[in-house]
Design a protein around this motif. Sequence first.
Motif, mmCIF file in Angstrom:
data_model
loop_
_atom_site.group_PDB
_atom_site.id
_atom_site.type_symbol
_atom_site.label_atom_id
_atom_site.label_comp_id
_atom_site.label_asym_id
_atom_site.label_seq_id
_atom_site.Cartn_x
_atom_site.Cartn_y
_atom_site.Cartn_z
ATOM 1 N N SER A 367 38.245 45.585 34.565
ATOM 2 C CA SER A 367 38.312 44.761 35.770
ATOM 3 C C SER A 367 37.021 44.872 36.592
ATOM 4 C CB SER A 367 39.596 45.080 36.555
ATOM 5 O OG SER A 367 39.323 45.761 37.731
ATOM 6 N N GLU A 371 34.631 41.661 37.456
ATOM 7 C CA GLU A 371 34.330 41.315 38.851
ATOM 8 C C GLU A 371 32.810 41.251 39.094
ATOM 9 O OE1 GLU A 371 35.494 44.139 41.841
ATOM 10 O OE2 GLU A 371 35.053 42.704 43.461
ATOM 11 N N GLU A 374 31.274 38.291 37.230
ATOM 12 C CA GLU A 374 31.666 37.060 37.930
ATOM 13 C C GLU A 374 30.741 36.824 39.129
ATOM 14 O OE1 GLU A 374 33.912 33.710 38.969
ATOM 15 O OE2 GLU A 374 33.850 34.831 37.095
ATOM 16 N N ALA A 375 30.342 37.923 39.760
ATOM 17 C CA ALA A 375 29.488 37.830 40.954
ATOM 18 C C ALA A 375 28.010 37.655 40.579
ATOM 19 C CB ALA A 375 29.655 39.072 41.814
ATOM 20 N N ALA A 432 37.208 48.526 44.639
ATOM 21 C CA ALA A 432 37.172 47.288 45.426
ATOM 22 C C ALA A 432 35.947 47.227 46.349
ATOM 23 C CB ALA A 432 38.443 47.137 46.237
ATOM 24 N N LEU A 435 31.340 45.990 44.756
ATOM 25 C CA LEU A 435 30.523 44.784 44.800
ATOM 26 C C LEU A 435 29.742 44.693 46.114
ATOM 27 C CD1 LEU A 435 29.589 42.258 43.416
ATOM 28 C CD2 LEU A 435 31.608 41.076 44.281
#
Length: 443
Positions: A367, A371, A374-375, A432, A435
């Motif tokens: 995950s 993430e 994706e960024a 979390a 990023l």
Amino acid sequence: MRLSRYFLPILRETPKEAEIVSHRLMLRAGMIRQESAGIYAWLPLGLRVLNRVNAVIRAEQERSGAIEILMPTIQSADLWRESGRYDAYGKEMLRLRDRHERDMLFGPTNEEMVTGIFRSAVRSYKDLPKNLYHIQWKFRDEVRPRFGVMRSREFLMKDAYSFDLDQAGARHSYNRMFVAYLRTFARLGLKAIPMRAETGPIGGDLSHEFIILAQTGESEVFCDQAFLDFEIPPATTDFDDVAGLQATVDHWTSRYAATSEMHDAAAFAEVPEPARMAARGIEVGHIFYFGTKYSEPMGAKVSGPDGVERPVHMGSYGIGPSRLVAAIIEASHDEAGIVWPDSVAPFDVGLLNLKAGDGATDAACASIQAELEEAGLSVLYDDRDERPGAKFATADLIGLPWQVVVGPKGLAEGKVELKRRATGARETLAPAELLARLRQGRT
Ligand code: P5A
């Protein structure tokens, strides 16, 4: 990218043939492989860095007004006979003959070819100035290829060629490249100093080499230490501002800096003693103004405002991207391996799974990878079934700017570890938060 599916042939042993640290690290990190003396294959990790170096070079070439083309590696000897360089170039030129017995060569540089392209298309001063560049492989049959891609026989070059109506215009074109080079090297994390230089087989009487200081450098250089604190021209620089660019170039040439061929001991002695630096350096770029040396014999003429035809004034401007990859490593490494500047790192983040096969750890890593990718960040995910120690060593060796370390113990507390390769600084944080923290950047 999952490391288990990647091609990263890391060497455990330090290769004996490699005399300087960048060559050793490039071989150990699986970036390059020698195919013949001075001829290298670029493996995936090396190629990613090379492509990123090219991207920075391109961005700054375009900013300064240069236009990209792509000329072939194989050239016809006839073009070089027109300029007189076919015989003059000597043994460094790799000469070939095709099936029709025509003399060809593998290009060591492209002044003749680009002059041919220009003369077939441009007739009037109204189409000037122009600067055409390409990034293409070159071949020079160096007597002593050495230090890996630092001095190779086949190497990549960004070569730009400017065309102007007169000397004043050509000077401005020269200044544009001069400033573009200062910005390029700074973005690559390097402190390059422009030094008065010899022009050799390219010719002309105005020339600067861009040198980065390094003990392993092949050039002997003499300069004023003040250069190391000079400010780099900003991204907002107006490349059409003739006086402004000249002032920047004047500033950057206001102190003593020369390669050994151009060294003037008396002038150097006037540099205040504490600032006097006699050092070794790596030539990463070289720019030339040579007026009508090629345009005159090759008939590359334009008509001026008065209707009179005259040969164009030219300059050429080279950077060695493949040499730069090695030079960046010379400037940025430690005992454990390479320390890539963010701008050229092969991946932004190394993701280390300390217990591959463990359901929760695998899921957390998957995950995080999704993430971050994706960024828009590039991630090399070490999902191999290996000891943590081996993973840490690999991550340090290949030098990715950030390492995210994920293990079952930390995860039980909802935490992962983030390490900055350059400083070794570590912090723990929740997945979390990663990023946002990475976006915030260095420290
Ligand atoms: C300028 C552009 C020229 O050839 N003609 C076109 C001019 N200049 S130069 O100084 O000879 O080369 C430009 C840059 O190419 C790199 N370079 C090399 N890199 C690796 N191995 C080599 N053998 C090699 N030779 C040149 C250098 O960065 C040099 O500044």
